[in-house]
Design a protein around this motif. Structure first.
Motif, PDB file in Angstrom:
ATOM      1  N   PHE A 128      10.888   9.857   0.563  1.00 16.93           N
ATOM      2  CA  PHE A 128      11.950   8.988   1.056  1.00 16.93           C
ATOM      3  C   PHE A 128      11.329   8.045   2.081  1.00 16.93           C
ATOM      4  O   PHE A 128      10.293   8.361   2.683  1.00 16.93           O
ATOM      5  CB  PHE A 128      13.098   9.803   1.671  1.00 16.93           C
ATOM      6  CG  PHE A 128      12.713  10.607   2.873  1.00 16.93           C
ATOM      7  CD1 PHE A 128      12.860  10.096   4.151  1.00 16.93           C
ATOM      8  CD2 PHE A 128      12.181  11.882   2.727  1.00 16.93           C
ATOM      9  CE1 PHE A 128      12.496  10.840   5.268  1.00 16.93           C
ATOM     10  CE2 PHE A 128      11.813  12.634   3.834  1.00 16.93           C
ATOM     11  CZ  PHE A 128      11.968  12.113   5.110  1.00 16.93           C
ATOM     12  N   PRO A 129      11.927   6.874   2.282  1.00 15.04           N
ATOM     13  CA  PRO A 129      11.341   5.913   3.222  1.00 15.04           C
ATOM     14  C   PRO A 129      11.585   6.287   4.680  1.00 15.04           C
ATOM     15  O   PRO A 129      12.662   6.756   5.043  1.00 15.04           O
ATOM     16  CB  PRO A 129      12.041   4.597   2.874  1.00 15.04           C
ATOM     17  CG  PRO A 129      13.296   4.991   2.186  1.00 15.04           C
ATOM     18  CD  PRO A 129      13.068   6.330   1.556  1.00 15.04           C
ATOM     19  N   LEU A 130      10.564   6.088   5.470  1.00 16.41           N
ATOM     20  CA  LEU A 130      10.648   6.160   6.925  1.00 16.41           C
ATOM     21  C   LEU A 130      10.480   4.727   7.446  1.00 16.41           C
ATOM     22  O   LEU A 130       9.823   3.913   6.801  1.00 16.41           O
ATOM     23  CB  LEU A 130       9.535   7.045   7.488  1.00 16.41           C
ATOM     24  CG  LEU A 130       9.616   8.536   7.190  1.00 16.41           C
ATOM     25  CD1 LEU A 130       8.325   9.237   7.618  1.00 16.41           C
ATOM     26  CD2 LEU A 130      10.806   9.155   7.898  1.00 16.41           C
TER      27      LEU A 130
ATOM     28  N   SER B 292       1.118   6.598   5.181  1.00 15.51           N
ATOM     29  CA  SER B 292       1.897   6.136   6.331  1.00 15.51           C
ATOM     30  C   SER B 292       0.961   5.763   7.476  1.00 15.51           C
ATOM     31  O   SER B 292      -0.160   6.279   7.584  1.00 15.51           O
ATOM     32  CB  SER B 292       2.847   7.235   6.813  1.00 15.51           C
ATOM     33  OG  SER B 292       3.773   7.575   5.811  1.00 15.51           O
ATOM     34  N   THR B 293       1.435   4.868   8.335  1.00 15.65           N
ATOM     35  CA  THR B 293       0.681   4.437   9.514  1.00 15.65           C
ATOM     36  C   THR B 293       1.557   4.580  10.751  1.00 15.65           C
ATOM     37  O   THR B 293       2.702   4.124  10.755  1.00 15.65           O
ATOM     38  CB  THR B 293       0.238   2.966   9.373  1.00 15.65           C
ATOM     39  OG1 THR B 293      -0.538   2.821   8.186  1.00 15.65           O
ATOM     40  CG2 THR B 293      -0.579   2.516  10.569  1.00 15.65           C
TER      41      THR B 293
ATOM     42  N   MET C 112       0.838  -1.212   0.000  1.00 17.29           N
ATOM     43  CA  MET C 112       0.000   0.000   0.000  1.00 17.29           C
ATOM     44  C   MET C 112       0.871   1.260   0.000  1.00 17.29           C
ATOM     45  O   MET C 112       0.578   2.199  -0.707  1.00 17.29           O
ATOM     46  CB  MET C 112      -0.930  -0.047   1.217  1.00 17.29           C
ATOM     47  CG  MET C 112      -1.859   1.111   1.314  1.00 17.29           C
ATOM     48  SD  MET C 112      -3.380   0.658   0.513  1.00 17.29           S
ATOM     49  CE  MET C 112      -4.363   2.054   0.755  1.00 17.29           C
ATOM     50  N   THR C 113       1.926   1.301   0.837  1.00 12.37           N
ATOM     51  CA  THR C 113       2.727   2.517   0.892  1.00 12.37           C
ATOM     52  C   THR C 113       3.538   2.703  -0.386  1.00 12.37           C
ATOM     53  O   THR C 113       3.871   3.837  -0.718  1.00 12.37           O
ATOM     54  CB  THR C 113       3.671   2.549   2.112  1.00 12.37           C
ATOM     55  OG1 THR C 113       4.539   1.435   2.075  1.00 12.37           O
ATOM     56  CG2 THR C 113       2.899   2.590   3.403  1.00 12.37           C
ATOM     57  N   ILE C 114       3.843   1.626  -1.102  1.00 10.61           N
ATOM     58  CA  ILE C 114       4.578   1.777  -2.366  1.00 10.61           C
ATOM     59  C   ILE C 114       3.728   2.581  -3.343  1.00 10.61           C
ATOM     60  O   ILE C 114       4.201   3.534  -3.953  1.00 10.61           O
ATOM     61  CB  ILE C 114       4.966   0.406  -2.956  1.00 10.61           C
ATOM     62  CG1 ILE C 114       5.930  -0.328  -2.016  1.00 10.61           C
ATOM     63  CG2 ILE C 114       5.584   0.582  -4.341  1.00 10.61           C
ATOM     64  CD1 ILE C 114       6.212  -1.763  -2.399  1.00 10.61           C
TER      65      ILE C 114
ATOM     66  N   ASN D 280       7.068   3.587   5.883  1.00  7.42           N
ATOM     67  CA  ASN D 280       6.284   4.815   5.873  1.00  7.42           C
ATOM     68  C   ASN D 280       6.908   5.774   4.873  1.00  7.42           C
ATOM     69  O   ASN D 280       7.972   5.494   4.301  1.00  7.42           O
ATOM     70  CB  ASN D 280       6.211   5.429   7.267  1.00  7.42           C
ATOM     71  CG  ASN D 280       5.050   4.892   8.072  1.00  7.42           C
ATOM     72  OD1 ASN D 280       4.164   4.229   7.549  1.00  7.42           O
ATOM     73  ND2 ASN D 280       5.051   5.169   9.365  1.00  7.42           N
ATOM     74  N   ILE D 281       6.255   6.916   4.684  1.00  8.86           N
ATOM     75  CA  ILE D 281       6.648   7.864   3.645  1.00  8.86           C
ATOM     76  C   ILE D 281       7.013   9.201   4.267  1.00  8.86           C
ATOM     77  O   ILE D 281       6.224   9.787   5.015  1.00  8.86           O
ATOM     78  CB  ILE D 281       5.490   8.084   2.652  1.00  8.86           C
ATOM     79  CG1 ILE D 281       5.040   6.743   2.056  1.00  8.86           C
ATOM     80  CG2 ILE D 281       5.881   9.082   1.565  1.00  8.86           C
ATOM     81  CD1 ILE D 281       3.679   6.802   1.399  1.00  8.86           C
TER      82      ILE D 281
END
Length: 174
Positions: free
Chosen positions: A17-19, A145-146, A1-3, A50-51
């Motif tokens: 960027f990835p979190l 993000s969650t 989903m986040t992709i 996350n994003i």
């Protein structure tokens, strides 16, 4: 989903960027990880990350309207707009897990509005500013993000608009 969510933000012209999964804080030199190509995002993103949205790389200023001990940022911004005879900004808006909002605004290259929080902005209590800054800039946690089982979701799905002058004048005072 986040992709898919990260690729969508890149399509909107935002640098992502990835979190860490479930997290809000980046690790390492996140500024060098910002991606604006949706295809590269889909190739390199790890499911569950996350994003983050880099403000300098995206050429944006984000207003983080909190609902906490510093005040109700949404109410404060509404009252400020009304007192100045301005309309509520119609720009990409994200609802945060706490019930607050992130408002995204385009700014020109070279904008040096910095980041500030904790009621220290000239916009009023409950309004944090995330800006490009002079060096590396700030960031926002992006929609999709969650954190603590709650999602960041797009509330107003419209194109980003330029930072209104009445906000820019006050945000630049940080």
């Amino acid at each position: 989903m986040t992709i898919a969510a990260a690729a969508d933000l890149a399509r909107r012209g935002l640098a992502v960027f990835p979190l860490p999964p479930g997290g809000r804080r980046p690790t390492g030199r996140w500024q060098s990880l910002c991606l604006t190509d949706p295809e590269r995002v889909q190739e390199l993103w790890c499911a569950g990350d996350n994003i983050g949205v880099g403000c300098r790389a995206s050429k944006v200023v984000g207003l983080d309207l909190d609902i906490d001990g510093d005040g109700d940022g949404e109410t404060v911004l509404t009252e400020l707009a009304t007192s100045l005879g301005q309309d509520w900004p119609k720009t990409l808006t994200v609802r945060t897990p706490s019930g607050g909002l992130h408002l995204y605004f385009r700014v020109p290259s070279g904008c040096t509005i910095g980041s500030s929080s904790g009621g220290r902005t000239a916009l009023g209590s409950g309004i944090d500013v995330r800006g490009p800054g002079r060096r590396s800039g700030g960031y926002l946690v992006g929609p999709g993000s969650t954190v603590n089982g709650k999602r960041y979701v797009i509330e107003r799905d419209v194109p980003l608009v330029g930072l209104p002058e009445w906000i820019a004048e006050r945000a630049a005072l940080v």
